[in-house]
Design a protein around this motif. Structure first.
Motif, PDB file in Angstrom:
ATOM      1  N   HIS A 355      34.984  50.970  46.922  1.00 12.57           N
ATOM      2  CA  HIS A 355      36.330  50.390  46.919  1.00 12.57           C
ATOM      3  C   HIS A 355      36.928  50.504  48.309  1.00 12.57           C
ATOM      4  CE1 HIS A 355      40.204  49.109  45.325  1.00 12.57           C
ATOM      5  NE2 HIS A 355      40.769  50.099  46.005  1.00 12.57           N
ATOM      6  N   GLN A 367      42.386  44.432  49.606  1.00 11.20           N
ATOM      7  CA  GLN A 367      41.511  45.419  48.978  1.00 11.20           C
ATOM      8  C   GLN A 367      40.335  44.718  48.329  1.00 11.20           C
ATOM      9  OE1 GLN A 367      43.229  47.509  45.566  1.00 11.20           O
ATOM     10  NE2 GLN A 367      44.831  45.948  45.435  1.00 11.20           N
ATOM     11  N   ASP A 369      36.815  45.612  45.513  1.00 11.85           N
ATOM     12  CA  ASP A 369      35.996  46.513  44.696  1.00 11.85           C
ATOM     13  C   ASP A 369      34.510  46.331  44.974  1.00 11.85           C
ATOM     14  OD1 ASP A 369      37.957  47.963  43.351  1.00 11.85           O
ATOM     15  OD2 ASP A 369      38.245  46.363  41.871  1.00 11.85           O
TER      16      ASP A 369
END
Length: 539
Positions: A355, A367, A369
């Motif tokens: 992450h 961001q 994952d």
């Protein structure tokens, strides 16, 4: 050649090619024989094969008296008095587990299955899975029938030898230029090979991993017939690799993978390279601390750059202590999240975590994952940035570097062309053995090097703080660090000391903070980076 039944190949010789260029090449992969058998009173070749989940004989070998055990019924085993002997059975492809149990219950030491005429006895032994009740092998019809006849006339012994943990490997690319010779003999020597000492660190419960050294000729785009191989971990192996213009790239997975009939697509890998004749090289795989970093010295590695207002990041989740090794997070074979590599690991392992978060002047702006790999859009203009990358990998077969948290801070502005990001990197050198453990002395020395990604000047004015924890991060102890002379002020040593209250084996977690004169920083925490053995611990 992949299958161990490929003992030879046949190719028609040619005249010398004079128009254009021509090459004949063949690829060979050889280890010590897993199983050899010698029947008393004969010199005829005898090549049985272990069943996939058979226990194996000790490497010292064993000699057993062979007896005819008919069809392998309980009555047959009793009538043949198989106790302490090799029970030889006429095989009809029945239940192997039941046969092995019945033979073991009757006291046999091993079981030989003679396949019917027209069937080949080859099977592929594998290191994982529930073991059968005793060593069990298949033999060809001709040699097996001959063994039964001999055993019926006189006392006949079979001497078994071999090893499933070969101390050596040959990775050979035989090359003949401009013709196929009339007689093709390729002798491996230091004049045409490199000698590689390859050390495979054991990362957890599994005593086996997977590996392959892929080889290409200069004109090839694909490595053919080079599928996954099993390798014992926690030991070193001497590997003889063809030198010259053959290109090689090694991939190693910390445990075994599901399908050996496919090219190995997961695990730690190195950069493609050639070897010089007579060269001596060393490889060490999975030596801790294993953590995210940008590999050093890998030609063609995509840089982590800012282009316009896009941060293009290329940071693999796992690198070990050898420069140029890297691997990506893996997805569970049973489903779940997908890491950067989108790869599938062994059955039942949970998916890795990767992450990433990007902060601009303290505010989260992007961001992912799937880790710090790919494009991250950021606002225009100059600002201070923080990149956080979190990884986790947990299974019985992965007990080191189970979690990492890395934060980089740097300043970045809109860039007209691709501009490398000043992401400080920390390389480690820990005195770990092939079980990823340091010795029982109270203190040990950790080597560290702070660097910029390839393409940027070395950082100046670096300061470094090293902290260690022996209780999974509940308490931290600052290690005494010293700068190493004659390395531009970027290399350090840290004296890591076991706290007085820690008696037995203990995992060492590390927290390292580095700052350079330009204000770039990195703070990296590695959970359970390696093991520190207790004073009375056995090896």
């Amino acid at each position: 050649m992949f299958f161990d039944i490929a003992k030879r190949i046949y190719v028609s010789p040619t005249a010398q090619v004079t128009d254009g260029t021509f090459e004949f090449a063949s690829r060979w992969q050889m280890t010590a024989p897993q199983l050899r058998a010698k029947v008393s009173g004969t010199s005829a070749p005898f090549a049985p094969y272990y069943l996939p989940t058979s226990p194996v004989f000790d490497d010292k070998g064993v000699r057993l008296t062979a007896v005819d055990a008919g069809a392998g019924t309980a009555a047959d085993f009793r009538a043949a008095h198989v106790r302490g002997k090799l029970a030889v059975v006429r095989y009809d492809f029945g239940n192997d587990a039941e046969l092995a149990k019945a033979a073991a219950d009757a006291g046999a030491k091993a079981l030989m299955l003679v396949v019917p005429e027209g069937f080949f006895p080859w099977t592929r032994w594998q290191p994982e899975g529930d073991r059968l009740a005793l060593p069990i092998m298949r033999a060809g019809s001709t040699e097996g029938t001959d063994l039964l006849k001999r055993a019926g006339k006189r006392t006949t012994t079979v001497e078994f030898s071999g090893t499933v943990k070969s101390p050596y490997l040959y990775d050979v690319m035989q090359v003949s230029q401009q013709r196929v010779p009339e007689k093709l003999v390729y002798t491996v020597s230091e004049r045409n090979s490199a000698v590689v000492k390859a050390a495979y660190t054991r990362t957890g419960a599994s005593a086996w991993g997977s590996e392959q050294r892929f080889g290409w000729r200069p004109y090839q785009e694909f490595a053919w017939n080079q599928y996954t191989r099993d390798v014992p971990v926690g030991q070193q192996r001497t590997e003889y690799v063809t030198a010259g213009d053959t290109l090689w790239s090694h991939t190693v997975h910390h445990d075994t993978v599901m399908d050996r009939d496919l090219a190995l697509g997961v695990g730690m890998q190195d950069a493609a390279r050639t070897y010089r004749p007579g060269q001596h090289a060393a490889e060490k795989w999975f030596a801790g601390p294993v953590r995210p970093s940008i590999p050093h010295g890998v030609t063609g590695w995509p840089g982590s750059v800012r282009n316009g207002d896009t941060l293009s990041l290329h940071i693999p989740e796992f690198t070990d202590s050898q420069s140029g090794h890297w691997s990506f997070a893996e997805a569970s074979s049973l489903g779940g999240g997908v890491g950067t590599g989108a790869a599938v690991s062994a059955v039942g392992d949970p998916s890795d975590v990767a992450h990433a978060e990007v902060y601009r002047d303290g505010r989260l702006v992007a961001q992912s994952d799937t880790g710090a790999w790919g494009g991250f859009e950021v606002p225009a203009g100059k600002a201070g940035y923080r990149l956080d990358l979190t990884t986790a990998r947990t299974s019985a077969d992965w007990q080191f570097g189970t979690g990492t948290r890395t934060s980089w801070t740097f300043t970045s502005d809109t860039a007209a062309t691709a501009t490398l990001l000043p992401l400080l990197q920390v390389d480690y050198s820990a005195p770990v053995d092939l079980r990823n453990a340091v010795g029982p002395r109270r203190s040990h020395t950790l080597g560290l090097n702070v660097r910029m990604p390839d393409g940027l000047a070395a950082p100046r004015g670096v300061t470094l703080k090293v902290e260690a924890s022996y209780d999974d991060g509940r308490t931290w102890h600052t290690a005494h660090t010293a700068r190493t002379a004659r390395h531009g002020g970027t290399r350090f040593t840290a004296a890591v000391e076991r706290p007085s209250g820690v008696r037995g084996d203990a995992y060492v977690s590390l927290r390292v903070t580095a700052v350079d004169a330009a204000g770039n920083t990195v703070r990296q925490t590695v959970d359970r980076a390696y093991l520190h053995r207790g004073p009375s611990s056995g090896q």
